[in-house]
Scaffold this motif. Structure first.
Motif, PDB file in Angstrom:
ATOM      1  N   ARG A 114      60.028  22.064  16.284  1.00 14.06           N
ATOM      2  CA  ARG A 114      59.106  22.349  17.383  1.00 14.06           C
ATOM      3  C   ARG A 114      58.231  23.555  17.054  1.00 14.06           C
ATOM      4  O   ARG A 114      57.029  23.554  17.309  1.00 14.06           O
ATOM      5  CB  ARG A 114      59.890  22.581  18.667  1.00 14.06           C
ATOM      6  N   ARG A 115      58.847  24.592  16.466  1.00 15.33           N
ATOM      7  CA  ARG A 115      58.074  25.785  16.114  1.00 15.33           C
ATOM      8  C   ARG A 115      57.019  25.467  15.060  1.00 15.33           C
ATOM      9  O   ARG A 115      55.868  25.902  15.145  1.00 15.33           O
ATOM     10  CB  ARG A 115      59.014  26.879  15.602  1.00 15.33           C
ATOM     11  N   ALA A 116      57.407  24.661  14.054  1.00 15.41           N
ATOM     12  CA  ALA A 116      56.447  24.292  13.008  1.00 15.41           C
ATOM     13  C   ALA A 116      55.307  23.464  13.579  1.00 15.41           C
ATOM     14  O   ALA A 116      54.136  23.651  13.215  1.00 15.41           O
ATOM     15  CB  ALA A 116      57.167  23.524  11.908  1.00 15.41           C
ATOM     16  N   LEU A 117      55.629  22.541  14.510  1.00 18.10           N
ATOM     17  CA  LEU A 117      54.595  21.702  15.094  1.00 18.10           C
ATOM     18  C   LEU A 117      53.633  22.525  15.950  1.00 18.10           C
ATOM     19  O   LEU A 117      52.406  22.350  15.864  1.00 18.10           O
ATOM     20  CB  LEU A 117      55.246  20.609  15.942  1.00 18.10           C
ATOM     21  N   VAL A 118      54.184  23.439  16.751  1.00 21.56           N
ATOM     22  CA  VAL A 118      53.330  24.264  17.611  1.00 21.56           C
ATOM     23  C   VAL A 118      52.435  25.174  16.776  1.00 21.56           C
ATOM     24  O   VAL A 118      51.223  25.271  17.008  1.00 21.56           O
ATOM     25  CB  VAL A 118      54.190  25.091  18.581  1.00 21.56           C
ATOM     26  N   ASP A 119      53.022  25.841  15.786  1.00 18.13           N
ATOM     27  CA  ASP A 119      52.221  26.759  14.965  1.00 18.13           C
ATOM     28  C   ASP A 119      51.191  26.005  14.131  1.00 18.13           C
ATOM     29  O   ASP A 119      50.067  26.475  13.937  1.00 18.13           O
ATOM     30  CB  ASP A 119      53.130  27.573  14.045  1.00 18.13           C
ATOM     31  N   GLY A 120      51.559  24.815  13.650  1.00 18.20           N
ATOM     32  CA  GLY A 120      50.580  24.006  12.925  1.00 18.20           C
ATOM     33  C   GLY A 120      49.442  23.567  13.825  1.00 18.20           C
ATOM     34  O   GLY A 120      48.276  23.548  13.423  1.00 18.20           O
ATOM     35  N   LEU A 155      54.453  27.319   6.379  1.00 17.03           N
ATOM     36  CA  LEU A 155      55.242  26.803   7.495  1.00 17.03           C
ATOM     37  C   LEU A 155      56.554  26.193   6.995  1.00 17.03           C
ATOM     38  O   LEU A 155      57.594  26.330   7.648  1.00 17.03           O
ATOM     39  CB  LEU A 155      54.435  25.771   8.273  1.00 17.03           C
ATOM     40  N   ALA A 156      56.509  25.514   5.841  1.00 14.13           N
ATOM     41  CA  ALA A 156      57.731  24.925   5.295  1.00 14.13           C
ATOM     42  C   ALA A 156      58.726  26.007   4.874  1.00 14.13           C
ATOM     43  O   ALA A 156      59.932  25.888   5.128  1.00 14.13           O
ATOM     44  CB  ALA A 156      57.391  24.036   4.103  1.00 14.13           C
ATOM     45  N   ARG A 157      58.250  27.078   4.228  1.00 13.77           N
ATOM     46  CA  ARG A 157      59.147  28.157   3.809  1.00 13.77           C
ATOM     47  C   ARG A 157      59.738  28.875   5.014  1.00 13.77           C
ATOM     48  O   ARG A 157      60.920  29.238   5.024  1.00 13.77           O
ATOM     49  CB  ARG A 157      58.396  29.142   2.914  1.00 13.77           C
ATOM     50  N   ARG A 158      58.945  29.071   6.050  1.00 20.49           N
ATOM     51  CA  ARG A 158      59.473  29.732   7.243  1.00 20.49           C
ATOM     52  C   ARG A 158      60.506  28.852   7.940  1.00 20.49           C
ATOM     53  O   ARG A 158      61.511  29.346   8.467  1.00 20.49           O
ATOM     54  CB  ARG A 158      58.340  30.066   8.220  1.00 20.49           C
ATOM     55  N   ALA A 159      60.268  27.534   7.920  1.00 23.21           N
ATOM     56  CA  ALA A 159      61.250  26.619   8.505  1.00 23.21           C
ATOM     57  C   ALA A 159      62.575  26.699   7.747  1.00 23.21           C
ATOM     58  O   ALA A 159      63.656  26.670   8.354  1.00 23.21           O
ATOM     59  CB  ALA A 159      60.703  25.200   8.493  1.00 23.21           C
ATOM     60  N   ASP A 160      62.517  26.824   6.416  1.00 22.93           N
ATOM     61  CA  ASP A 160      63.743  26.960   5.627  1.00 22.93           C
ATOM     62  C   ASP A 160      64.475  28.252   5.982  1.00 22.93           C
ATOM     63  O   ASP A 160      65.718  28.272   6.082  1.00 22.93           O
ATOM     64  CB  ASP A 160      63.414  26.944   4.132  1.00 22.93           C
ATOM     65  N   ARG A 161      63.731  29.348   6.171  1.00 22.12           N
ATOM     66  CA  ARG A 161      64.364  30.605   6.558  1.00 22.12           C
ATOM     67  C   ARG A 161      65.021  30.489   7.934  1.00 22.12           C
ATOM     68  O   ARG A 161      66.106  31.025   8.174  1.00 22.12           O
ATOM     69  CB  ARG A 161      63.330  31.736   6.554  1.00 22.12           C
ATOM     70  N   ASP A 162      64.356  29.765   8.839  1.00 16.94           N
ATOM     71  CA  ASP A 162      64.934  29.585  10.174  1.00 16.94           C
ATOM     72  C   ASP A 162      66.234  28.789  10.104  1.00 16.94           C
ATOM     73  O   ASP A 162      67.189  29.052  10.850  1.00 16.94           O
ATOM     74  CB  ASP A 162      63.931  28.868  11.083  1.00 16.94           C
ATOM     75  N   ARG A 163      66.288  27.818   9.205  1.00 14.50           N
ATOM     76  CA  ARG A 163      67.520  27.039   9.065  1.00 14.50           C
ATOM     77  C   ARG A 163      68.647  27.900   8.511  1.00 14.50           C
ATOM     78  O   ARG A 163      69.813  27.779   8.925  1.00 14.50           O
ATOM     79  CB  ARG A 163      67.267  25.841   8.152  1.00 14.50           C
TER      80      ARG A 163
END
Length: 339
Positions: free
Chosen positions: A189-195, A170-178
């Protein structure tokens, strides 16, 4: 091409080995907590399933291996939090199941690396409570394993589970989204929902596996483990309690010498005594002590009449087994189970 151009730079081989060694140390440092994480995760999952499959754990006070017996021993053995153990003794099955399913949640969260620091905090709190109760009287202190487990959770509590984990993904995907230019609010929000979705899925799988373990494991009435010592053929003496310990509407707990199951001796009306099994007829959980004229099973909500053992509310359909009780002077003696 000159001969000098083909020469290996002085120290080039040593530099390469040093570089490889540095990369190896960096990799080892990166995954240094993985063995500890695997050990704690597997141990907590195993401990939870072992408790849920063991009929002794959810048996009543008549079984020395039960949760309620160990809690009573901790309360009377000088636990520094003995004043907090009252609710656990009032509702032992509920608290025992909370401990078992809590261990299962902690173990799965640690193994899969989902909300790793939360799982580590849960594991630390569980071991802290066990250290302050069942392990408190262990002497010398280093023989008590709960203190060691408590300290073992500290590195994971500080570092979390960033590698080979759901958290890391989830952290790596968040970095890609940024990098793609998505807003920070959207990324969080996406990380919280998917988690949350992953937590619900893993929690549901844990609840299902725990329930199946309880249903198809070693559940049922608790039978004391057999000793290697020779077994006496003489019948066990009938358990007795002082009559004063069983007021009208109250109860005292004894053990059925034939099965090891806990039995509540009750006095529903003045001068009328009987015994009621503590084993719920639905799934074998231990029912709570009589209160307000009923016995409550915290596993699935069944209720039984505290005077007759009859089912007041399902899902149980069979009444609690009933025992004869005789009064001799100031003592009450448990008799045989009635048909």
């Amino acid at each position: 091409m000159s001969e000098a151009s083909n020469a290996v730079p002085a120290g080039g081989g040593a530099a390469g080995r040093a570089d490889r060694a540095a990369r190896g140390r960096a990799l080892a440092s990166k995954y240094a907590l993985l063995p500890l994480r695997l050990f704690l995760g597997v141990t907590f999952v195993y401990a939870a399933l072992d408790k849920l499959s063991d009929a002794h754990f959810l048996a009543g006070a008549g079984d020395p291996a039960s949760f309620v017996s160990q809690t009573q021993a901790a309360k009377s053995g000088g636990s520094p939090i003995s004043f907090l153990l009252g609710p656990a003794l009032d509702h032992p099955t509920l608290f025992a199941l909370a401990v078992a399913f809590g261990e299962l949640a902690v173990g799965l969260g640690t193994l899969l690396g989902l909300w790793g620091w939360v799982a580590a905090l849960g594991g630390a709190l569980l071991n802290l409570s066990l250290w302050l109760t069942v392990s408190w009287s262990v002497s010398p202190y280093y023989l008590g394993n709960d203190l060691a487990y408590l300290l073992a959770w500290t590195p994971l509590l500080l570092a979390g589970t960033p590698y080979l984990s759901v958290d890391g993904y989830l952290a790596r995907r968040a970095d890609r989204d940024r990098v793609r230019g998505l807003g920070e609010d959207h990324v969080k929000r996406r990380a919280l929902v998917d988690g949350g979705i992953a937590a619900v899925a893993i929690g549901g799988a844990g609840l299902l596996s725990g329930s199946l373990t309880r249903t198809f494991g070693r559940g049922g009435s608790a039978v004391p483990k057999q000793s290697a010592a020779p077994v006496s053929t003489a019948p066990a003496p009938a358990p007795t309690v002082p009559a004063a310990s069983v007021p009208v509407g109250g109860s005292a707990q004894v053990k059925d010498p034939a099965t090891g199951d806990a039995v509540y001796i009750v006095q529903p009306k003045a001068g009328q005594y009987c015994g009621l099994s503590s084993v719920c007829t639905h799934s074998g959980c231990a029912v709570d002590a009589p209160k307000n004229g009923q016995l409550y099973c915290p596993c699935h909500g069944s209720r039984f009449d505290a005077a007759t053992g009859a089912v007041v509310k399902g899902p149980a359909v069979k009444p609690l087994p009933k025992y004869a009780v005789t009064k001799d002077g100031d003592k009450l003696t448990l008799g045989p189970q009635q048909g």
